[in-house]
Design a protein around this motif. Structure first.
Motif, PDB file in Angstrom:
ATOM      1  N   THR A 193     -72.998 -45.967  56.010  1.00  0.00           N
ATOM      2  CA  THR A 193     -71.524 -45.348  56.455  1.00  0.00           C
ATOM      3  C   THR A 193     -70.415 -46.045  55.561  1.00  0.00           C
ATOM      4  O   THR A 193     -70.576 -47.259  55.388  1.00  0.00           O
ATOM      5  N   GLU A 217     -64.916 -43.837  61.174  1.00  0.00           N
ATOM      6  CA  GLU A 217     -65.104 -42.653  61.869  1.00  0.00           C
ATOM      7  C   GLU A 217     -66.660 -42.511  61.613  1.00  0.00           C
ATOM      8  O   GLU A 217     -67.474 -41.693  62.570  1.00  0.00           O
ATOM      9  N   GLU A 218     -67.198 -42.363  60.328  1.00  0.00           N
ATOM     10  CA  GLU A 218     -68.634 -42.165  60.305  1.00  0.00           C
ATOM     11  C   GLU A 218     -69.391 -43.250  61.007  1.00  0.00           C
ATOM     12  O   GLU A 218     -70.494 -42.943  61.399  1.00  0.00           O
ATOM     13  N   SER A 233     -69.544 -42.487  64.776  1.00  0.00           N
ATOM     14  CA  SER A 233     -70.564 -41.110  64.713  1.00  0.00           C
ATOM     15  C   SER A 233     -71.899 -41.516  64.831  1.00  0.00           C
ATOM     16  O   SER A 233     -72.675 -41.132  65.748  1.00  0.00           O
ATOM     17  N   GLU A 237     -66.350 -39.766  67.353  1.00  0.00           N
ATOM     18  CA  GLU A 237     -65.642 -40.168  65.916  1.00  0.00           C
ATOM     19  C   GLU A 237     -64.349 -41.250  66.485  1.00  0.00           C
ATOM     20  O   GLU A 237     -63.414 -41.428  65.854  1.00  0.00           O
ATOM     21  N   GLU A 238     -64.084 -41.143  67.900  1.00  0.00           N
ATOM     22  CA  GLU A 238     -62.750 -42.015  68.459  1.00  0.00           C
ATOM     23  C   GLU A 238     -63.462 -42.592  69.518  1.00  0.00           C
ATOM     24  O   GLU A 238     -64.011 -42.169  70.221  1.00  0.00           O
ATOM     25  N   LYS A 251     -59.957 -46.168  57.736  1.00  0.00           N
ATOM     26  CA  LYS A 251     -59.921 -45.679  59.370  1.00  0.00           C
ATOM     27  C   LYS A 251     -58.820 -44.720  59.253  1.00  0.00           C
ATOM     28  O   LYS A 251     -57.822 -45.006  59.120  1.00  0.00           O
TER      29      LYS A 251
END
Length: 480
Positions: free
Chosen positions: A191, A195-196, A199, A205-206, A235
């Motif tokens: 990643t 966020e990736e 996930s 993603e948060e 980010k």
């Protein structure tokens, strides 16, 4: 009826990628990228490889089989990647980029300057010097296969090295080394943003949306055996944020069993030393340090018992030697009490089950993983289960081409007599190495693990290595 002592037990190898890439399709203007196809023909002979001459032929190359499409910058830039993806749902798109900016840039910045990069699932740096295409093509295809299995096809329990970095140049330097270490024992997931990463690990993603009770079914964090991360990567809208610090602290809090390698030369990395192993990325000798750390702390190598300050106290190469450590922990003295406390912590972090999984004791790992015993009860539980497995070792043969292999001389004889095409899949899928790990021959398993090929050359290479190690083990008074 056969007596209990004569009963045989089936060796069931763990296949981490049940879906294998079937096709590798090249569309590239650069001749070196196209020529790297020869490496796949030699090292991954089960792949059907072809070079496509124009965009129309690429779009026409629709197949229901798992495929990897390999592009250089020109190839991906002139292709309608969205149209191809809609026709090839079981495909992974890999960009082998010669552009220096792409090799160093975060994905958002690269996409602004070179929009075609958004069409790639994976991006690797290539050039004429440090990263020639022929040295990158194998790990690139393997990473594509890992990605396909992780995202789409496998519901099996997985073992994943999670790599977080925004620079494709690092992947080209690092992945050939990593795959040589892990073989087919674990997958790799890359990643490139915070966020990736969230996930993948947590399914959100948060960070505010992470709920402890729901993290396991939604994300892959429970499958990760090692996190290797930079400090600086995007980010949100901040392309050079210190997101690595947030990710490391989050993983330490939510998944304390996951070993963290901080791959960075930034001074900020040393501020996090208590949360992970700091690897000065790119320094001379750094990749060898990485190899040593992975073998020692992710279950891939010896079973290592260290105290709270990181001092090595015990090292075991096989389950017999682990039993020896447990016998010391049974004693009635202060040293044994401290050892029991350390082993309790190991149990809490799944270090026993992870080591067992990595050394092909899958069923035993499954039995022990949910158990949470303490003190002498833990020692008794471990010792009892390990002793059962030790009693079965000589009655758990490797079945290969109709032959039952119980000991190293049996393996050598089978390698000499069986057709190369029978042997090849056992080498490609690390089945021989997995059985050797289980039997307590980790050094031989490690030497065989990165070997791939076909035909009589593959067979001769395997024969020579096994023959060499039979002599070594005999000289050590082992039991070949």
């Amino acid at each position: 009826m056969a007596s209990r002592d004569s009963r045989e037990y089936e060796f069931i190898p763990r296949i981490i990628n049940p879906v294998k890439m079937k096709r590798a399709r090249f569309f590239a203007a650069d001749g070196h990228v196209r020529e790297s196809r020869k490496v796949l023909v030699e090292k991954m002979p089960w792949l059907v490889t072809d070079v496509l001459p124009d965009p129309q032929s690429v779009l026409a190359a629709v197949s229901g089989e798992p495929s990897v499409f390999l592009f250089d910058d020109t190839g991906l830039a002139i292709l309608d990647a969205k149209a191809l993806r809609s026709r090839s749902p079981d495909s992974v798109f890999v960009l082998l980029s010669f552009q220096p900016y792409i090799q160093f840039a975060p994905p958002q910045a690269a996409a602004q300057k070179y929009p075609y990069t958004t069409g790639a699932d994976l991006v690797f740096a290539v050039n004429r010097d440090a990263f020639p295409p022929e040295s990158i093509i194998l790990p690139a295809v393997r990473a594509a296969e890992d990605l396909l299995n992780i995202k789409k096809h496998s519901s099996l329990r997985r073992f994943i090295f999670h790599i977080v970095d925004d620079e494709p140049r690092w992947f080209s330097q690092f992945l050939p080394v990593l795959y040589a270490i892990i073989g087919q024992r674990a997958d790799v997931m890359i990643t490139r943003t915070y966020e990736e990463s969230l996930s993948f690990l947590f399914g959100v993603e948060e960070e505010s949306k992470i709920r402890a009770e729901s993290r396991l079914p939604r994300g892959h964090g429970d499958d990760v055996v090692c996190l290797i991360t930079d400090i600086f990567f995007p980010k949100g809208d901040e392309l050079q944020s210190g997101a690595g610090r947030d990710l490391i602290r989050l993983v330490n809090r939510r998944f304390p069993r996951i070993p963290v390698i901080i791959a960075s030369k930034a001074k900020e990395a040393h501020e996090l030393q208590g949360l992970g192993f700091v690897l000065p990325k790119g320094d001379p000798g750094s990749l060898e340090k990485l190899r040593e750390h992975i073998l020692n702390f992710t279950g891939m190598g010896d079973f290592l018992v260290s105290d709270d300050e990181g001092r090595e106290l015990h090292r075991a190469k096989n389950i017999q030697e682990i039993c020896g450590i447990l016998l010391q922990a049974e004693k009635d003295n202060e040293e044994a009490r401290r050892l029991r406390q350390l082993l309790e912590n190991y149990g809490d972090k799944d270090k026993f089950s992870t080591w067992l999984y990595m050394h092909s004791y899958r069923e035993l790992g499954d039995r022990l993983r949910p158990r949470r015993s303490r003190g002498r009860e833990l020692i008794t539980l471990l010792k009892r289960n390990l002793q059962v497995e030790i009693a079965r070792l000589d009655r758990t043969p490797l079945a290969m081409g109709g032959e039952k292999i119980f000991h190293l001389p049996d393996l050598l004889a089978a390698l000499r007599s069986l057709p190369p095409e029978t042997i090849q899949p056992y080498s490609d899928n690390d089945i021989i190495s997995s059985w050797l790990d289980r039997r307590g021959y980790p050094e031989l398993a490690e030497e065989l693990r990165p070997i791939h090929g076909s035909g009589t050359e593959l067979r001769q290479t395997l024969v020579e290595i096994v023959d060499k190690w039979i002599t070594v083990y005999r000289e050590r008074d082992s039991r070949p």
